[in-house]
Motif scaffolding. Structure first.
Motif, short mmCIF file in Angstrom:
data_model
loop_
_atom_site.label_atom_id
_atom_site.label_comp_id
_atom_site.label_asym_id
_atom_site.label_seq_id
_atom_site.Cartn_x
_atom_site.Cartn_y
_atom_site.Cartn_z
N VAL A 1 0.86 -1.18 0.00
CA VAL A 1 0.00 0.00 0.00
C VAL A 1 0.90 1.23 0.00
CG1 VAL A 1 -1.75 1.32 1.24
CG2 VAL A 1 -1.86 -1.18 1.21
N GLN A 2 0.68 2.11 -0.98
CA GLN A 2 1.44 3.36 -1.06
C GLN A 2 0.47 4.49 -0.71
OE1 GLN A 2 3.45 3.99 -4.84
NE2 GLN A 2 5.11 5.01 -3.76
N SER A 3 0.61 5.00 0.51
CA SER A 3 -0.35 5.96 1.04
C SER A 3 0.16 7.39 0.87
CB SER A 3 -0.61 5.69 2.52
OG SER A 3 -1.41 6.71 3.09
N PHE A 4 -0.71 8.24 0.32
CA PHE A 4 -0.41 9.66 0.17
C PHE A 4 -1.22 10.48 1.17
CE2 PHE A 4 0.59 7.58 -3.77
CZ PHE A 4 1.74 8.20 -4.22
N CYS A 5 -1.69 9.83 2.22
CA CYS A 5 -2.54 10.49 3.22
C CYS A 5 -1.74 10.73 4.50
CB CYS A 5 -3.76 9.62 3.53
SG CYS A 5 -4.83 10.33 4.80
N PRO A 6 -1.66 11.97 4.98
CA PRO A 6 -0.91 12.24 6.20
C PRO A 6 -1.53 11.61 7.44
CG PRO A 6 -2.11 14.20 5.50
CD PRO A 6 -2.24 13.20 4.39
N CYS A 7 -2.80 11.22 7.34
CA CYS A 7 -3.50 10.64 8.50
C CYS A 7 -3.45 9.11 8.53
CB CYS A 7 -4.96 11.09 8.51
SG CYS A 7 -5.19 12.88 8.54
N ARG A 8 -2.78 8.51 7.55
CA ARG A 8 -2.72 7.04 7.45
C ARG A 8 -4.12 6.43 7.49
NH1 ARG A 8 1.66 4.41 11.39
NH2 ARG A 8 0.24 5.27 12.94
N SER A 9 -5.03 7.01 6.73
CA SER A 9 -6.41 6.51 6.71
C SER A 9 -6.44 5.04 6.33
CB SER A 9 -7.24 7.32 5.70
OG SER A 9 -7.35 8.65 6.11
N TRP A 10 -7.26 4.28 7.05
CA TRP A 10 -7.53 2.87 6.77
C TRP A 10 -6.34 1.95 7.03
CZ3 TRP A 10 -12.31 3.76 6.88
CH2 TRP A 10 -12.85 4.87 6.23
N PHE A 11 -5.35 2.44 7.78
CA PHE A 11 -4.23 1.57 8.13
C PHE A 11 -4.70 0.40 9.00
CE2 PHE A 11 -0.67 0.32 10.88
CZ PHE A 11 0.29 0.02 9.93
N ASP A 12 -5.70 0.64 9.85
CA ASP A 12 -6.21 -0.44 10.71
C ASP A 12 -6.78 -1.59 9.88
OD1 ASP A 12 -5.44 0.97 12.91
OD2 ASP A 12 -7.45 1.71 13.41
N ASP A 13 -7.45 -1.25 8.77
CA ASP A 13 -7.98 -2.30 7.90
C ASP A 13 -6.85 -3.12 7.29
OD1 ASP A 13 -10.68 -1.78 8.25
OD2 ASP A 13 -10.76 -0.32 6.63
N PHE A 14 -5.80 -2.43 6.89
CA PHE A 14 -4.65 -3.14 6.32
C PHE A 14 -3.98 -4.01 7.38
CE2 PHE A 14 -0.01 -3.19 5.71
CZ PHE A 14 0.05 -3.93 4.54
N SER A 15 -3.86 -3.49 8.58
CA SER A 15 -3.23 -4.25 9.66
C SER A 15 -4.02 -5.52 9.97
CB SER A 15 -3.12 -3.37 10.91
OG SER A 15 -2.47 -4.06 11.96
N ALA A 16 -5.34 -5.41 9.99
CA ALA A 16 -6.18 -6.59 10.24
C ALA A 16 -6.01 -7.63 9.15
CB ALA A 16 -7.65 -6.16 10.34
N PHE A 17 -5.89 -7.16 7.92
CA PHE A 17 -5.68 -8.08 6.79
C PHE A 17 -4.33 -8.79 6.92
CE2 PHE A 17 -3.67 -8.49 2.56
CZ PHE A 17 -4.47 -9.51 2.05
N ALA A 18 -3.28 -8.02 7.20
CA ALA A 18 -1.94 -8.62 7.33
C ALA A 18 -1.92 -9.66 8.45
CB ALA A 18 -0.91 -7.52 7.59
N THR A 19 -2.56 -9.34 9.55
CA THR A 19 -2.60 -10.28 10.68
C THR A 19 -3.35 -11.56 10.30
OG1 THR A 19 -2.54 -8.42 12.24
CG2 THR A 19 -3.29 -10.55 13.08
N ALA A 20 -4.44 -11.41 9.54
CA ALA A 20 -5.21 -12.58 9.12
C ALA A 20 -4.38 -13.50 8.23
CB ALA A 20 -6.47 -12.13 8.38
#
Length: 424
Positions: A179-198
């Motif tokens: 994921v290449q994020s251009f958002c200073p707030c790291r929007s939706w990082f939690d969704d990505f983290s949950a996916f990686a953990t799964a």
């Protein structure tokens, strides 16, 4: 199975970032500060792995010194069931010491990762058995239990699977879903983290990729990189759909002229460029002054005028100027900066002032006045009767640029003989 030729395998290189517009899910996605434009601009400028991606790979034993071979924007990947393919924002093919690798780049600003698996399966627009079969196949590839995916984002599942599928197609053993994020707030990082953990990876860290896990005979990694965002960004009003451009063309600038009359460009037509303003309101405001104060009275006195070239977008003018600097025949545009408040109506000049210019021909005048220097008759009349800013005459048909500006220069120059500056 999906027909093998439905996924395009013959490609051409981008000559400029805007060439990607026609391949986006919607041309309206091409906006400053949006992911589609951000990822294209970054990778096109680098023409290599961007520094953030290189840094994220630097601790990987296999990929740390890899180099970019090719990158494909809006890459469609056949998921093997004859249904809609996955479309990855950018698919990069890299070389490392022992072979090839694939990077599947998912670019984000503040866009979500789309519906969860549960929402996707429940969508009445889809066929549940078909979608369930696809989910089972993708989860089998990724080594996760389909029954445990309801809260995961479906997009992340098929993007990760796409990385594996493309790696196998290239006979590459290594793949990354990044994921290449251009958002200073790291929007939706939690969704990505949950996916990686799964998938069995440890909680991800920004700016790194995970250690590899073998999935379907491919060493898969996942990661997240953050890019600087120089916002806030002004949203462009560029017409990039037929209905929007039709509406723009219907705007009446004066009793005789419509915006559509001003948008024609041979350069745009030949090269497939969009000659529509980013700021339609400013272009219309400046264009009305040009038409009402200069073109209408000129036409009232001398008869019908023909528009040769009027409005130019930054995209068109910039391309034309680049071709001119390469000495290509037929391209005669000054730089964008020199054309602000000139042919580029939707940009103020360096002093913050508005202007507009058109290149016109007066057929009735040309029909009667073709002796050397006759263009000066027309120039003198305009000088004495109209609030012009600049005039520039050319030999063919006595065509001339006529410009309106908030602070008029009252300048007349000519390429036609006698060439140079003309003082009435």
């Amino acid at each position: 199975m999906q027909n093998d030729i439905s996924i395009r395998k013959v490609h051409v290189p981008l000559l400029r970032p805007e060439d990607a517009i026609h391949h986006l899910g919607s041309p309206t996605h091409w906006q400053p500060g949006r992911s589609a434009k951000s990822v294209v601009d970054l990778w096109f400028a680098a023409n290599a792995l961007p520094s953030s991606v290189q840094a994220a790979l630097s601790n990987d034993a296999v990929l740390r010194d890899c180099t970019l071979l090719d990158a494909f924007l809006e890459r469609s990947v056949d998921l093997g069931d004859g249904q809609r393919p996955s479309q990855t924002d950018l698919m990069a093919i890299v070389r490392h010491e022992s072979g090839l690798g694939v990077l599947a780049i998912e670019a984000k600003v503040d866009e979500t990762f789309g519906p969860t698996v549960g929402e996707w399966l429940a969508d009445p627009k889809g066929d549940l058995p078909t979608r369930t079969a696809r989910l089972d196949r993708l989860c089998g590839m990724l080594g996760i239990d389909p029954s445990a995916t309801a809260s995961l984002r479906y997009q992340l599942i098929h993007r990760a699977a796409s990385a594996i599928i493309e790696a196998k197609r290239y006979h590459a053993h290594d793949a990354v879903m990044l994921v290449q994020s251009f958002c200073p707030c790291r929007s939706w990082f939690d969704d990505f983290s949950a996916f990686a953990t799964a998938l069995g990876f440890p909680p991800p860290q920004v700016g790194t990729v995970s250690a590899p896990k073998v999935r379907d005979d491919v060493a898969l990694r996942v990661g997240w990189v953050a890019e600087p965002n120089d916002g806030p960004h002004t949203r462009l009003g560029t017409a990039r759909t037929v209905p929007k451009l039709t509406d723009l063309g219907r705007v009446q600038l004066s009793k005789s002229f419509f915006m559509r009359d001003m948008l024609y460009s041979e350069v745009a037509m030949i090269h497939g460029l969009n000659n529509a303003p980013d700021d339609p309101d400013l272009a219309i405001k400046a264009g009305k002054r040009l038409c009402e104060e200069l073109l209408e009275p000129l036409q009232d006195h001398w008869g019908r005028i023909a528009i040769r070239s009027a409005y130019r977008s930054c995209e068109v003018n910039g391309f034309c100027n680049a071709m001119q600097r390469k000495k290509k025949a037929g391209y005669t545009c000054a730089s964008n900066e020199n054309n602000f408040a000139g042919h580029i109506w939707d940009r103020l000049d360096e002093n913050g002032q508005m202007g507009a210019m058109a290149c016109v021909v007066v057929p009735g005048f040309w029909a009667k006045r073709q002796e050397q220097g006759d263009w000066r008759i027309l120039a003198r009349w305009i000088h004495e009767h109209l609030p012009y800013s600049t005039l520039y005459f050319f030999p063919t048909y006595w065509a001339f640029n006529i410009g309106w500006h908030e602070c008029p220069e009252k300048s007349i120059k000519s390429y036609a003989e006698p060439a140079g500056t003309f003082t009435p």
